[in-house]
Design a protein around this motif. Structure first.
Motif, short mmCIF file in Angstrom:
data_model
loop_
_atom_site.label_atom_id
_atom_site.label_comp_id
_atom_site.label_asym_id
_atom_site.label_seq_id
_atom_site.Cartn_x
_atom_site.Cartn_y
_atom_site.Cartn_z
N VAL A 206 6.89 -2.96 -3.27
CA VAL A 206 7.09 -3.83 -2.10
C VAL A 206 6.00 -3.55 -1.05
N ALA A 207 5.64 -2.28 -0.89
CA ALA A 207 4.59 -1.93 0.08
C ALA A 207 3.26 -2.59 -0.31
N ILE A 208 2.98 -2.67 -1.61
CA ILE A 208 1.73 -3.29 -2.08
C ILE A 208 1.75 -4.80 -1.81
N LEU A 209 2.89 -5.42 -2.05
CA LEU A 209 3.01 -6.86 -1.78
C LEU A 209 2.86 -7.14 -0.28
N MET A 210 3.50 -6.32 0.54
CA MET A 210 3.44 -6.51 2.00
C MET A 210 2.00 -6.34 2.49
N ARG A 211 1.33 -5.32 1.97
CA ARG A 211 -0.05 -5.05 2.37
C ARG A 211 -0.94 -6.25 2.03
N ALA A 212 -0.76 -6.79 0.81
CA ALA A 212 -1.59 -7.92 0.38
C ALA A 212 -1.32 -9.14 1.27
N LEU A 213 -0.09 -9.27 1.70
CA LEU A 213 0.29 -10.43 2.52
C LEU A 213 -0.24 -10.29 3.95
N GLU A 214 -0.11 -9.10 4.50
CA GLU A 214 -0.32 -8.93 5.94
C GLU A 214 -1.73 -8.50 6.34
N THR A 215 -2.51 -8.00 5.36
CA THR A 215 -3.79 -7.38 5.75
C THR A 215 -4.96 -8.32 5.51
N PRO A 216 -5.59 -8.78 6.58
CA PRO A 216 -6.76 -9.66 6.40
C PRO A 216 -7.82 -8.95 5.57
N GLY A 217 -8.46 -9.68 4.70
CA GLY A 217 -9.55 -9.09 3.90
C GLY A 217 -9.09 -8.54 2.56
N VAL A 218 -7.78 -8.30 2.42
CA VAL A 218 -7.30 -7.79 1.12
C VAL A 218 -7.19 -8.97 0.15
N GLU A 219 -7.95 -8.92 -0.93
CA GLU A 219 -7.87 -10.00 -1.93
C GLU A 219 -8.39 -9.54 -3.28
N GLY A 220 -8.13 -10.34 -4.29
CA GLY A 220 -8.59 -10.03 -5.65
C GLY A 220 -7.47 -9.42 -6.49
N ILE A 221 -7.88 -8.77 -7.58
CA ILE A 221 -6.91 -8.21 -8.54
C ILE A 221 -6.53 -6.80 -8.12
N PHE A 222 -5.25 -6.48 -8.18
CA PHE A 222 -4.79 -5.10 -7.93
C PHE A 222 -3.84 -4.67 -9.04
N ASN A 223 -4.06 -3.51 -9.61
CA ASN A 223 -3.07 -2.92 -10.50
C ASN A 223 -2.00 -2.27 -9.65
N ALA A 224 -0.77 -2.76 -9.74
CA ALA A 224 0.34 -2.14 -9.01
C ALA A 224 1.05 -1.21 -9.97
#
Ligand code: NDP
Length: 302
Positions: A206-224
């Motif tokens: 959930v923290a990874i999803l929230m970070r991707a949603l809320e943090t400008p500049g975070v984009e691309g592929i992430f291994n969770a």
């Protein structure tokens, strides 16, 4: 933020909705069963049965796309595989169309995928830069899901794709079924247990999803996935130990193949995945080791 979530009534989506609501975000959830979904979701969540219920002039800042039929509930006949594929692709296509239709385009989309993208990969150490080792059904499903989500980038939407490992929590996913079985002392190693299992605690997910949603500049592929993947043998022993039961049983590979058909590949194969991009960007895992994660879950009422 105003956030639209597909799959919000599910295991991961439900936990995400609770965290988003606690952070003061306004939620809209797409569900095929709005009444059932409403009863599970935080008060004030708007539930829609169709994206057509969202007007062109509505403001949606971010989208999280998690909807998809469960892979484990039935054997993979050709028609079941079509259902698994369509449940993800159709929803994603509808989201892309919605982004196109809205007067104001959402700024961000976070879309699901799975470590199955890499196919059954033996002992190979995999990062986001790795390509699929086997182009099996898991790969084809994830690849098609990711390609469909990528269509939003043409509209200027910031896109993160989350290749998720096995999510560990007491309220859903694999552990919901396994926990009582292991409590009864009936848990079994799968085959020779040498296959890799890349896992993640629900709170880190959930923290990874929230970070991707809320943090400008975070984009691309992430291994969770947690930074310490384990073999299935390790997982089997750690889970038995977490519930204080012995672990003598083995489910032989031929029996699993006979009973489950192609689906058995998810249990007898695996991926050894590392969250390289999250680590490079300074993400801190609350539960980096399996023992810490299971210890926490053992103390969590389900
Ligand atoms: P759940 O099965 O708990 O929830 C899935 C959600 O998808 C449900 O809320 C359901 O919403 C929706 N859904 C199910 N079938 C369909 C369909 N045919 N058409 C449209 N929507 C559908 O899944 P999880 O929360 O565990 O996982 C979320 C996503 O992440 C899934 O796509 C899954 O494949 C993926 N994933 C999960 C992992 C895990 O370990 N849990 C690991 C890797 C990937 P409703 O019934 O309200 O319509």
């Amino acid at each position: 933020m105003k956030v639209l979530i597909t799959g919000g009534s599910g295991f991961i989506g439900g936990e995400l909705c609770r965290r988003l609501a606690a952070h003061g975000h306004a939620l809209t959830v797409l569900s095929r069963s709005p009444e059932r979904a409403r009863s599970k979701l935080p008060e004030g969540t708007r539930v829609v049965a169709s994206l057509d219920d969202i007007g062109d002039d509505e403001a949606i800042d971010g989208v999280v796309n998690l909807a998809g039929e469960n892979l484990f509930t039935r054997r993979w006949s050709e028609s079941r595989k079509r259902t698994l594929m369509a449940s993800r692709l159709d929803t994603t296509r509808e989201l892309v169309a919605l982004c196109r239709r809205l007067d104001t385009t959402p700024s961000v989309m976070v879309s699901g995928s799975a470590v199955g993208f890499y196919g059954d990969a033996g002992d190979a150490e995999l990062t986001e830069h790795s390509s699929a080792r086997r182009k099996d059904f898991g790969y084809r499903l994830c690849d098609a899901w990711e390609q469909t989500a990528r269509e939003v980038t043409g509209q200027g939407v910031r896109l993160s794709i989350i290749r998720t490992g096995v999510v560990l929590g007491r309220d859903g996913g694999m552990l919901k079924g396994l926990w009582p079985v292991y409590r009864l002392g009936l848990g079994a190693r799968l085959g020779d247990g040498s296959q890799w299992l890349s896992w993640i605690h629900i709170q880190d997910m959930v923290a990874i999803l929230m970070r991707a949603l809320e943090t400008p500049g975070v984009e691309g592929i992430f291994n969770a996935t947690a930074p310490q993947p384990v073999t299935q043998r390790h997982f089997h022993r750690a889970l038995a130990s977490a519930v204080h039961r012995p672990a003598p049983w083995v489910a032989p590979a031929p029996l699993l193949r006979l009973g489950l058909g192609e689906l058995s590949g998810l249990l007898l194969g695996g991926q050894r995945v590392y969250p390289r991009r999250l680590e490079d960007q300074g993400f801190t895992f609350r539960f980096p080791s399996l023992e810490e994660a299971l210890d926490d879950l053992a103390n969590t009422a389900s």
